[in-house]
Design an enzyme around this catalytic site. Structure first.
Site, PDB file in Angstrom:
ATOM      1  N   GLY A 154       0.780  -1.237   0.000  1.00 32.12           N
ATOM      2  CA  GLY A 154       0.000   0.000   0.000  1.00 32.12           C
ATOM      3  C   GLY A 154       0.808   1.282   0.000  1.00 32.12           C
ATOM      4  O   GLY A 154       0.313   2.318   0.452  1.00 32.12           O
TER       5      GLY A 154
ATOM      6  N   ASN B 185       1.641   2.966  -2.678  1.00 38.03           N
ATOM      7  CA  ASN B 185       0.978   3.873  -3.636  1.00 38.03           C
ATOM      8  C   ASN B 185      -0.325   4.402  -3.058  1.00 38.03           C
ATOM      9  O   ASN B 185      -0.676   5.565  -3.260  1.00 38.03           O
ATOM     10  CB  ASN B 185       0.734   3.164  -4.975  1.00 38.03           C
TER      11      ASN B 185
ATOM     12  N   LYS C  26     -16.072 -15.043  -9.558  1.00 37.69           N
ATOM     13  CA  LYS C  26     -15.673 -13.630  -9.660  1.00 37.69           C
ATOM     14  C   LYS C  26     -16.893 -12.713  -9.722  1.00 37.69           C
ATOM     15  O   LYS C  26     -16.940 -11.661  -9.100  1.00 37.69           O
ATOM     16  CB  LYS C  26     -14.838 -13.482 -10.943  1.00 37.69           C
TER      17      LYS C  26
ATOM     18  N   MET D 233      -4.086  -7.058  -7.343  1.00 33.69           N
ATOM     19  CA  MET D 233      -3.542  -8.175  -8.111  1.00 33.69           C
ATOM     20  C   MET D 233      -4.616  -9.064  -8.756  1.00 33.69           C
ATOM     21  O   MET D 233      -4.455 -10.277  -8.858  1.00 33.69           O
ATOM     22  CB  MET D 233      -2.630  -9.029  -7.213  1.00 33.69           C
ATOM     23  N   ARG D 234      -5.701  -8.454  -9.171  1.00 35.55           N
ATOM     24  CA  ARG D 234      -6.769  -9.204  -9.821  1.00 35.55           C
ATOM     25  C   ARG D 234      -7.244  -8.497 -11.073  1.00 35.55           C
ATOM     26  O   ARG D 234      -7.225  -7.274 -11.121  1.00 35.55           O
ATOM     27  CB  ARG D 234      -7.971  -9.323  -8.885  1.00 35.55           C
TER      28      ARG D 234
ATOM     29  N   ASN E  80      -4.779   2.335 -13.608  1.00 37.19           N
ATOM     30  CA  ASN E  80      -3.819   1.441 -12.931  1.00 37.19           C
ATOM     31  C   ASN E  80      -2.405   1.988 -13.060  1.00 37.19           C
ATOM     32  O   ASN E  80      -2.095   2.734 -13.987  1.00 37.19           O
ATOM     33  CB  ASN E  80      -3.876   0.047 -13.572  1.00 37.19           C
TER      34      ASN E  80
ATOM     35  N   HIS F  36       1.616   0.585 -13.251  1.00 36.90           N
ATOM     36  CA  HIS F  36       2.398  -0.640 -13.462  1.00 36.90           C
ATOM     37  C   HIS F  36       3.886  -0.281 -13.529  1.00 36.90           C
ATOM     38  O   HIS F  36       4.260   0.672 -14.219  1.00 36.90           O
ATOM     39  CB  HIS F  36       1.951  -1.323 -14.756  1.00 36.90           C
TER      40      HIS F  36
HETATM   41  C1  GRF Z   1       3.546  -1.316  -7.363  1.00 35.92           C
HETATM   42  O1  GRF Z   1       4.824  -1.539  -7.896  1.00 35.92           O
HETATM   43  C2  GRF Z   1       2.521  -1.174  -8.453  1.00 35.92           C
HETATM   44  O2  GRF Z   1       2.983  -0.525  -9.587  1.00 35.92           O
HETATM   45  C3  GRF Z   1       2.240  -2.618  -8.774  1.00 35.92           C
HETATM   46  O3  GRF Z   1       2.208  -3.257  -7.518  1.00 35.92           O
HETATM   47  C4  GRF Z   1       3.063  -2.544  -6.608  1.00 35.92           C
HETATM   48  C5  GRF Z   1       2.250  -2.190  -5.406  1.00 35.92           C
HETATM   49  O4  GRF Z   1       3.025  -1.639  -4.372  1.00 35.92           O
HETATM   50  N1  GRF Z   1       1.052  -2.736  -9.582  1.00 35.92           N
HETATM   51  P1  GRF Z   1       2.338  -0.936  -3.144  1.00 35.92           P
HETATM   52  O5  GRF Z   1       1.349  -1.932  -2.527  1.00 35.92           O
HETATM   53  O6  GRF Z   1       1.629   0.291  -3.636  1.00 35.92           O
HETATM   54  O7  GRF Z   1       3.424  -0.610  -2.176  1.00 35.92           O
END
Ligand code: GRF
Length: 187
Positions: free
Chosen positions: A12, A14, A64, A87-88, A104, A106
């Site tokens: 978490g 981000n 789902k 992650m889904r 999103n 990435h």
């Molecule tokens: C980040 O690198 C994001 O880009 C990817 O998963 C990671 C999540 O990290 N999709 P966090 O949970 O925000 O620390």
């Protein structure tokens, strides 16, 4: 004030960057943090900030469609959904409720290195540049139209942990900047 939701599955960082940004706070209210992993660190981070959480375990549902129906109840009135390490894959049925409203982040320069371990794979391939992409979400993993990217030239004196740390730093800045532009209607 826009209403937003953040979906996350892990640490978490981000989520924290978005939740703690004064600019984001002035533009939007985080109505809910949705998490598919009971016990994930992001849950405590949301609770600490008095942000409502919806935590579920996919294995408790028939399919789902069943859990996405519950998520939809929580998020149907939101202006935007920001995925931050969720992650889904969201189904087409779910996404059709939010055209152009699900975003999103990435950790690669898409379209390269979709999926997991992107930083490691880019590093092991000795890519000259490693970076981050923010994009609209569609049903394809890490697909969808690209909104913004940022990158840095890799110094191969740095080990993978250091490169990962740099990528995450870029992520936090770019996500806040891009989310603010979206919320202001500039993107
Ligand atoms: C980040 O690198 C994001 O880009 C990817 O998963 C990671 C999540 O990290 N999709 P966090 O949970 O925000 O620390």
């Amino acid at each position: 004030m826009k209403k937003i939701g953040i979906f996350a599955s892990g640490t978490g960082t981000n989520f924290e960057a978005l939740a703690d940004s004064d600019e984001i706070k002035s533009l939007a209210h985080i109505e809910v943090m949705v998490c598919d992993k009971p016990g994930a660190k992001v849950i405590k981070k949301a609770e600490k900030r008095n942000i409502e959480t919806f935590v579920f375990s996919p294995k408790d549902y028939e399919n789902k469609n069943a859990y996405e129906k519950e998520i939809l109840e929580k998020v149907k009135d939101l202006d935007y959904i920001f995925l931050a390490g969720y992650m889904r894959i969201l189904s087409g049925n779910f996404l059709e409720n939010f055209p152009g409203k699900v975003i999103n982040i990435h950790p690669s320069l898409l379209p390269k290195y979709k999926g997991i371990e992107s930083i490691k794979r880019a590093y092991e391939n000795h890519e000259e540049y490693i970076g981050v992409t923010i994009h609209y979400v569609n049903e394809e993993i890490d697909g969808g139209e690209i909104l913004t990217q940022d990158k840095f030239r890799v110094d191969y004196e740095m080990d993978l942990d250091q490169v990962e740390a740099e990528v995450h730093e870029i992520e936090h800045k770019l996500y806040v900047k891009t989310a603010a532009e979206i919320l202001k209607g500039e993107k």
